[in-house]
Design an enzyme around this catalytic site. Structure first.
Site, PDB file in Angstrom:
ATOM      1  N   CYS A  97      70.535 106.709  10.000  1.00 10.99           N
ATOM      2  CA  CYS A  97      70.392 107.993  10.711  1.00 10.99           C
ATOM      3  C   CYS A  97      70.039 109.150   9.767  1.00 10.99           C
ATOM      4  O   CYS A  97      69.169 109.970  10.076  1.00 10.99           O
ATOM      5  CB  CYS A  97      71.660 108.311  11.484  1.00 10.99           C
ATOM      6  SG  CYS A  97      73.170 107.907  10.595  1.00 10.99           S
ATOM      7  N   HIS A 130      73.808 115.110  12.698  1.00 10.82           N
ATOM      8  CA  HIS A 130      73.944 115.213  11.249  1.00 10.82           C
ATOM      9  C   HIS A 130      73.120 116.411  10.763  1.00 10.82           C
ATOM     10  O   HIS A 130      72.047 116.691  11.290  1.00 10.82           O
ATOM     11  CB  HIS A 130      73.379 113.969  10.553  1.00 10.82           C
ATOM     12  CG  HIS A 130      74.176 112.713  10.787  1.00 10.82           C
ATOM     13  ND1 HIS A 130      75.402 112.682  11.393  1.00 10.82           N
ATOM     14  CD2 HIS A 130      73.876 111.429  10.457  1.00 10.82           C
ATOM     15  CE1 HIS A 130      75.840 111.431  11.441  1.00 10.82           C
ATOM     16  NE2 HIS A 130      74.929 110.656  10.887  1.00 10.82           N
TER      17      HIS A 130
END
Ligand code: A2P
Length: 333
Positions: free
Chosen positions: A131, A244
């Site tokens: 990710c 994130h």
């Protein structure tokens, strides 16, 4: 009826559920959807387009003669190591979200905005990158196409959903326990995550970097097809549920400058600029939540090096960092 038979493996997990929603939201041309998880979930129902779909236990016979065209896997590395080759042998193309196959030279590692051509090289398995790598390379690629990138120094601020549903449950439970003045339980993370942060994601390697940090190094080289890009990463888990964030320092061969960088970012697909500091416009994890795009802000020239830029990148790790990147790969197929 046109459309593909698609299976989601790990359908009950944090990413699996988003894979199902993403297939819905992007109107993926589907003939049938099959949902697989462990025996614990056998017989549960999950909604797809308003209908109840039963979760089946994943077994060695789940793919043989089942006519499944594409399987989106997000059930961890061990499940993928065992079942991806079984699925591929049965003629299913696997798009795998785990780290099991990413560095295998026979497995393309794909971010559609960056290296969609690599999909064609698959031999039954395609890997979805980590990710934190995905959102970073989406932001690096428009710069790279203008000037080669020499060095990247990145610090990440990674949400707990990167550790799956149990990661989110642990942050919420610890937060509640602390507010209720009760003792907290630690199981998924190395230390308390509520009202704290942890500069360790995954295990440490011999060079004192973590595996998560080394994934960002090796995966960037593989996706960008440039073994000379030097990535130095520090990956940090923060008490954020979803999305994130990354702070990047990027050194290029030619000077780019903020103005040109903004122009390059703005022309790149699925990359959104949020950069109006006078009006407090910059991306935050909450603002990127549930979005397919990657967001970039705080774009500034370096104070000391004319060949360097600094900026901030945020994306929903369950979507662009996992489910929607996988569905985009399935769309290419
Ligand atoms: P289950 O819910 O039945 O345990 P997360 O990353 O959010 O923890 O989700 C992991 C996903 O992987 C879940 O859907 C989980 O199913 C699935 N899973 C775990 N172990 C297996 C297994 N041995 N076979 C198939 N699916 C598995």
């Amino acid at each position: 009826m046109s459309g593909k038979n698609v299976a989601v493996v790990g359908a009950t997990g944090a990413v699996g559920r988003e894979m199902i929603r993403t297939l819905e939201r992007r109107n993926f041309p589907l003939k049938e959807i099959r949902l697989f998880a462990s025996g614990r979930s056998q017989g549960k129902y999950l909604k797809f387009q308003g209908e109840d779909v039963m979760v089946e236990e994943l077994t060695e016979n789940s793919f043989d003669k089942q006519g499944i065209d594409i399987a989106l896997f997000s059930a961890g590395g061990d499940v993928s190591l065992k079942f991806s080759p079984i699925a591929a042998k049965a003629g299913t193309v696997v798009v795998d979200n785990s780290s099991a196959w990413r560095m295998d030279e026979n497995v393309p590692l794909v971010v559609p905005e960056v290296n969609s051509e690599d999909v064609k090289k698959h031999k039954g398995i395609i890997a979805n990158p980590n990710c934190s790598t995905i959102q970073m390379v989406v932001a690096l690629k428009p710069l790279y196409d203008y000037s080669k990138i020499k060095k990247v120094i990145v610090s990440t601020y990674q949400s707990v959903s990167g550790a799956g549903q149990k990661g989110m449950d642990e942050l919420l439970a610890q937060t509640k326990d602390i507010l209720d003045k009760k003792e907290i339980q630690i199981s998924k993370f190395q230390k308390q995550i509520a009202f704290n942060l942890i500069p360790q994601i995954d295990v440490f390697t011999d060079n004192r970097f973590t595996k998560e940090e080394m994934k960002m190094v090796y995966e960037t080289i593989k996706i960008m097809h440039d073994k000379n890009i030097q990535v130095t990463a520090t990956c940090v888990r923060v008490p954020v549920l979803r999305s994130h964030s990354e702070s990047l320092y990027v050194e290029t061969e030619k000077p780019i400058g903020r103005e040109k960088a903004v122009e390059l970012f703005s022309k790149f697909p699925n990359l959104m600029i949020m950069d109006d500091i006078a009006n407090k416009v910059y991306p935050t994890p909450v603002e990127a939540e549930d979005k397919f795009e990657t967001y970039v802000g705080r774009i500034r020239d370096d104070l000391f090096n004319p060949n360097a830029l600094n900026f901030w990148v945020v994306a929903d790790n369950l979507l662009k960092g996992a489910a929607s990147n996988a569905v985009q790969i399935a769309e290419l197929l």
